[in-house]
Design an enzyme around this catalytic site. Structure first.
Site, short mmCIF file in Angstrom:
data_model
loop_
_atom_site.label_atom_id
_atom_site.label_comp_id
_atom_site.label_asym_id
_atom_site.label_seq_id
_atom_site.Cartn_x
_atom_site.Cartn_y
_atom_site.Cartn_z
N ASP A 322 0.93 -1.09 -0.04
CA ASP A 322 0.06 0.02 -0.02
C ASP A 322 1.08 1.07 -0.03
OD1 ASP A 322 -2.30 1.50 0.13
OD2 ASP A 322 -1.97 1.94 2.36
N THR A 324 0.47 4.56 0.54
CA THR A 324 0.50 5.59 1.86
C THR A 324 0.99 4.82 3.02
OG1 THR A 324 -1.49 6.50 0.92
CG2 THR A 324 -0.82 6.81 3.09
N ASP A 562 -1.26 -0.28 6.39
CA ASP A 562 -1.45 0.24 7.83
C ASP A 562 -2.66 0.54 8.05
OD1 ASP A 562 -1.26 2.43 6.36
OD2 ASP A 562 0.28 3.50 7.36
#
Length: 806
Positions: A322, A324, A562
Site C-alpha cells: 500500500d 501510503t 497500515d
C-alpha cells in the site's frame, strides 16, 4: 465552534442485547468518576485478559521435555544406566543438554516477544471524569465510556452511547465483509473495528466474558501454524517411527534370542542400534533456529506474531504494497491551492479551515490542510460525514453565522467530477508529478442523501505532496534483485501512484492501471496483475480480490499495509505485514508487525527466513542420513544374524562429531539461498543415497573385520574398524552439506576430524569409548572402503541433482 452537533449522547436504547436479565445500560457522557472506577476495580470488574504473545514458561518446558522421542530415549537411557557403564549412557546427557538449549532459547524468544507485544499494544481512549485519556486495555472497567475513531478496535463488548456516521466491520467475527452502521443503543462486539465515523460506547462485558476474549482464549494460544518446514519434519518423523518400530523389534530378537549373548552386552548393543534411528535433534534445532530468528528481528523492532511467518515471508514471490504509509511517510504538505470557477481564495481558506475543525480524527490529508489553514471563523458544524476509503470523500455542513448554510465535500476529483470535466486534465498533469490532488466542492444535497456527490460545484483544488520514505527505493531494489515481484496497490489516483513509484525507480512504474477498469473475473484479473505493477483507485474489496487472484496463479503473496482498508487483504494474504503506527485492526490480523514503521525491515525478515529454511534443510540431511544408515545397519544385522557392531557410546561419539555440534553451528549460520518448496523431497533425495552408502560401507568393513580378527578382543577390534569407516563416511556427508566452503566451515569439518583422531590416539579416551585400532591392514582397509564410499557419495548426489532437481 461546535463539532459534530448530530452526535447523540443521551444513550439508552433497547438494542444493547436480547437477554432480559441484563440491567439497563446507563450512559454517562462524562464517563465514570474516579470513585466509580475504584469501586469496580475492588469488585474485580476489570478487563483482566492476560496478554498472550507467546506460550507460558510452563508450556515451553513441557513442550521441550515431554516429547515422543524424549520418552523413547528416556526409557532407553534408564535401561542403559542399569545394565552398562556410564559411557554407554552418554546419549541421555546429550538429550538433556539439547532440551535445555531449546528451553533457554525459547524463553529468550518469549521475553523478546512479550516485551515487543507490550510496545505494540494499542491503547484505547477512555473518558473518565469528563476527560479522555489513553489507557491500557487491562485498565478498562465495567461501565467505562470508550471513544472510537477510524481504525480503532473494539476491545470489550458494549453498547453504543454516541455515534457519528459510525460504521463497524465485524468481519473478523461474523465473516461478513460489509460494514454495519451503528446507532446509539446498538450492541458492540469486541474484536470488530471502526471503518468510518466515530463515537463512543459503554463497556458492558469485560475480561473473559467479552466475546472476542472467549474466542481469543483459544485462538491466541501458542500454536505451530502452517509451515512447510514443520509439516515436512512431522511427515518425516512419522515415517521414521513406522520404520523404527519393526526394525527395533527385529534387532531385540536378534541380539537377545538368536545369539544368546551375555544379557547386559546384548541389551547394550540393542539400544546402540535403536538410539541413532531417532532424529531427536532435528525438531529441537528447528525450534532453536526459529527462536533465534525472532530474537534477531526483535532487536530490529520487528514483532513476529507467529514464528513460521519468518519462513513464510522467505517463500513469498509477490509483495503487495500500500503506497501510503509504506512507500511514503504518514505526513503530507499542502504545496498549492487553486481556486476554481472564480472562487475567492480567502473564502476557500475559511471553508478548508472549518472542514479541518469538523473532524476530530483527521487522516493525513486532512491534517495537512489543518496545518496549512487553521480554523479562524465562528462557523457551526451542523453535520459531518467522515472520510471513507470506499466512497473516497468526506464532507460537512455548516451554519456560517450570517444566515447562510452550506454543505461541502472534500475528496478524490475523479470521483466528484464528471469524466469529461476539463479540470481533470490539469489534475492528471499534477498526478504525473507524484502530487496528490483533492477537490473541494459545494453540494446542494444533504450529506445523508445518496446523491450527495452528484451535481457538485467545484470550488478549489488542494495540491498535496507526500513525503517519500528515504529507504523505500533501496527496499524495492532488494526485492527486484531477489526476483520477488512488487505490486503497489493503492486507493489513490493511478497516475499519482505511478509517479511515486517512478521516483523510487520501481520496475513497471510507467504502466499504471486504474483498478476501476480491472476485470472482475478472477482468471482475467490475475493476468492483468501478472503483467502490471502499479494499481490505483483500488477499493478495499478489490485488494482482497487481487490477493486471491494472485494466489490462484500459484503465487505466495505478502500484503503490507497500515490502514483499516487493508485489513481484509492482510487477512487473506499468505503473510500479512502491518506497520506499528497503523490501526489496531491491521496489527491484530498481521503475522508480522514493523514496530519502527520501516518498510526497510522487510529484507531482514526475508533474509532471516531464508537463513532458517536453508540451514534446516542442511541440518535435516545430516540427521536423516544417520536415521537411514541406522535402520539399514539394524536390518543387515538381523538378516545376517551377527552381533550388532556398535555400543551406544560409539554412536554417541559419531553423532556428536558429525551431526550434533556441526548442526548447531550450521543451523545458526548466515544463509542467503532462495527459499525453495518441497522440503521433504529435497532432504530425502540426499539422505536416502547417503544413508544407503554409509550403511553398505560400514557393514562391508564389519564383515571383512570379522574374518580378519579372531580370539579375545576380536569384537572390539571389529567395532573399531567399522566405527572408523562410518565416521569417515559421515564426515564426508558433513563436508558435502557444508558447501559452499568458507573458512569457518572448513575449520568446523577439520575440528571434528581432529577430535575423532584425538580419541583414537589418547589411551584413556580409547578406553572410555572402547575404540582401539588393531594392526595396520584392517584400519587402512577401513579407510580405503570409506574413500570408495566418499566417491560414490559424490557421484550419487550429482546424479540426484541431475535426475531429481529441486
Amino acid at each position: 465552534m461546535t463539532q459534530r452537533s448530530k452526535i447523540d449522547t443521551d444513550g439508552g436504547g433497547t438494542g444493547a442485547g436480547t437477554r432480559a436479565v441484563e440491567p439497563p445500560v446507563v450512559h454517562h457522557p462524562a464517563g465514570l468518576t474516579s470513585a466509580e472506577v475504584a469501586e469496580r476495580v475492588a469488585r474485580g470488574e476489570v478487563n483482566d485478559v492476560p496478554l498472550r504473545s507467546s506460550r507460558s514458561t510452563a508450556d515451553i518446558v513441557r513442550g521441550n521435555v515431554f516429547t515422543r522421542f524424549n520418552a523413547i530415549i528416556g526409557v532407553l537411557w534408564v535401561i542403559m544406566l542399569i545394565v552398562a557403564p556410564i559411557q554407554d549412557s552418554l546419549f541421555g546427557f546429550v538429550i538433556v543438554a539439547n532440551t535445555g538449549i531449546g528451553i533457554v532459547q525459547e524463553l529468550r524468544a518469549k521475553k523478546t516477544l512479550d516485551g515487543l507485544a507490550v510496545i505494540g499494544e494499542a491503547k484505547p481512549t477512555v473518558r473518565r471524569d469528563g476527560r479522555a485519556a489513553e489507557l491500557s486495555t487491562s485498565e478498562i472497567v465495567l461501565g467505562d465510556l470508550i471513544e472510537l475513531g477510524p481504525g480503532d478496535k473494539v476491545v470489550v463488548d458494549g453498547v453504543v452511547a454516541e455515534a457519528d456516521s459510525l460504521e463497524i466491520d465485524e468481519s473478523l467475527l461474523t465473516g461478513e465483509a460489509d460494514p454495519v452502521v451503528k446507532k446509539p443503543g446498538d450492541r458492540m462486539m469486541s474484536g470488530s473495528f471502526v471503518v468510518a465515523g466515530g463515537g463512543a460506547f459503554t463497556a458492558t462485558k469485560v475480561g473473559r466474558e467479552a466475546y472476542a476474549a472467549q474466542l481469543a482464549e483459544e485462538a491466541s494460544r501458542f500454536t505451530l501454524v502452517h509451515s512447510e518446514l514443520r509439516n515436512g519434519i512431522s511427515t518425516i518423523l512419522k515415517y521414521v517411527t513406522w520404520m523404527m518400530v519393526p526394525t527395533a523389534i527385529g534387532l531385540v530378537i536378534s541380539q537377545l534370542v538368536v545369539k544368546g549373548d551375555d544379557f547386559k552386552d546384548a541389551v547394550a548393543r540393542t539400544v546402540g542400534g535403536i538410539v541413532p534411528m531417532i532424529p531427536e535433534g532435528l525438531v529441537l534445532l528447528t525450534s532453536v533456529a526459529f527462536a533465534v530468528g525472532v530474537i534477531r528481528l526483535g532487536r530490529k523492532q520487528c514483532l513476529v506474531q507467529e514464528l513460521p511467518a519468518i519462513e513464510g515471508l522467505a517463500r513469498v514471490d509477490v509483495v503487495c504494497l500500500d503506497k501510503t504509509g509504506t512507500l511514503t511517510e504518514g505526513g503530507m504538505d499542502v504545496t498549492e491551492l487553486r481556486p476554481l470557477n472564480g472562487s475567492d481564495e480567502s473564502y476557500v481558506r475559511k471553508v478548508l479551515g472549518a472542514l479541518g475543525e469538523s473532524d476530530p480524527r483527521p487522516n493525513a490529508s486532512l491534517q495537512a490542510i489543518i496545518d496549512a489553514y487553521p480554523d479562524t471563523v465562528e462557523w457551526r458544524c451542523t453535520e459531518s460525514l467522515p472520510f471513507s476509503s470506499a466512497r473516497k470523500y468526506s464532507g460537512a455542513a455548516f451554519s456560517e453565522g450570517d444566515g447562510e448554510n452550506s454543505t461541502w465535500l472534500l475528496g478524490a476529483p475523479d470521483v466528484l467530477l464528471p469524466a469529461d470535466d476539463a479540470a481533470l486534465t490539469d489534475i492528471d498533469h499534477l498526478n504525473q508529478q507524484g502530487l496528490r490532488v483533492l477537490l473541494l466542492a459545494r453540494t446542494a444535497h444533504e450529506l445523508d442523501s445518496p446523491d450527495v456527490a452528484t451535481d457538485t460545484r467545484p470550488t478549489a483544488l488542494v495540491v498535496l505532496e507526500q513525503r517519500l520514505r528515504p529507504d523505500a527505493g533501496d527496499t524495492l531494489a532488494y526485492f527486484a534483485e531477489q526476483n520477488v515481484a512488487t505490486k503497489i496497490i493503492s486507493g489513490d489516483n493511478a497516475v499519482s501512484v505511478g509517479a511515486v513509484a517512478g521516483k523510487l525507480d520501481m520496475p513497471g512504474a510507467a504502466n499504471t492501471v486504474d483498478a476501476r477498469t480491472l476485470p472482475t473475473e478472477r482468471e482475467e484479473m490475475a493476468k492483468v496483475l501478472d503483467d502490471n505493477a502499479v494499481f490505483g483507485r483500488v477499493t478495499p474489496q478489490q485488494k482482497r480480490d487481487m490477493v486471491a487472484a494472485l494466489q490462484s496463479h500459484g503465487h505466495t503473496v505478502a500484503m503490507t499495509g497500515d490502514g483499516v482498508n487493508d485489513v481484509l487483504a492482510l487477512k487473506d494474504a499468505d503473510i500479512g505485514v502491518s506497520m506499528g503506527s497503523g490501526s489496531e485492526a491491521t496489527r491484530a490480523v498481521a503475522q508480522i508487525v514493523l514496530l519502527n514503521n520501516s518498510f526497510a525491515t522487510l529484507p531482514s525478515v526475508v533474509a532471516e527466513g531464508r537463513r532458517v529454511i536453508g540451514n534446516i534443510t542442511r541440518v535435516a540431511t545430516l540427521f536423516l542420513t544417520k536415521t537411514v544408515y541406522s535402520v539399514l545397519l539394524a536390518v543387515l544385522v538381523v538378516c545376517s544374524q551377527v552381533e550388532y557392531p556398535f555400543l551406544p557410546r560409539h554412536l554417541t561419539l559419531l553423532s556428536t562429531l558429525t551431526i550434533g555440534v556441526p548442526a548447531f553451528f550450521l543451523a545458526l549460520a548466515p544463509n542467503k539461498e532462495r527459499a525453495r518448496p518441497h522440503f521433504v523431497r529435497r532432504v530425502m533425495r540426499y539422505a536416502i543415497p547417503g544413508g544407503v552408502i554409509a550403511a553398505a560401507a560400514t557393514f562391508t568393513t564389519y564383515l571383512i573385520a570379522r574374518h580378519h580378527y579372531s580370539g579375545e578382543g576380536a569384537l572390539e577390534a571389529e567395532t573399531s574398524a567399522a566405527t572408523l569407516t562410518l565416521f569417515l563416511v559421515s564426515l564426508w556427508v558433513l563436508a558435502i552439506v557444508a558447501r559452499p566452503y568458507t573458512l569457518w566451515r572448513l575449520t568446523l569439518v577439520a575440528t571434528m576430524a581432529g577430535a575423532f583422531l584425538l580419541v583414537l590416539v589418547v589411551p584413556w579416551l580409547q578406553h572410555f569409548f572402547a575404540l582401539k585400532l588393531v594392526g595396520v591392514t584392517m584400519p587402512w582397509t577401513a579407510v580405503a572402503i570409506a574413500a570408495v564410499a566418499a566417491l560414490l557419495l559424490e557421484l550419487a548426489w550429482r546424479w540426484v541433482d541431475r535426475r531429481f532437481p529441486a
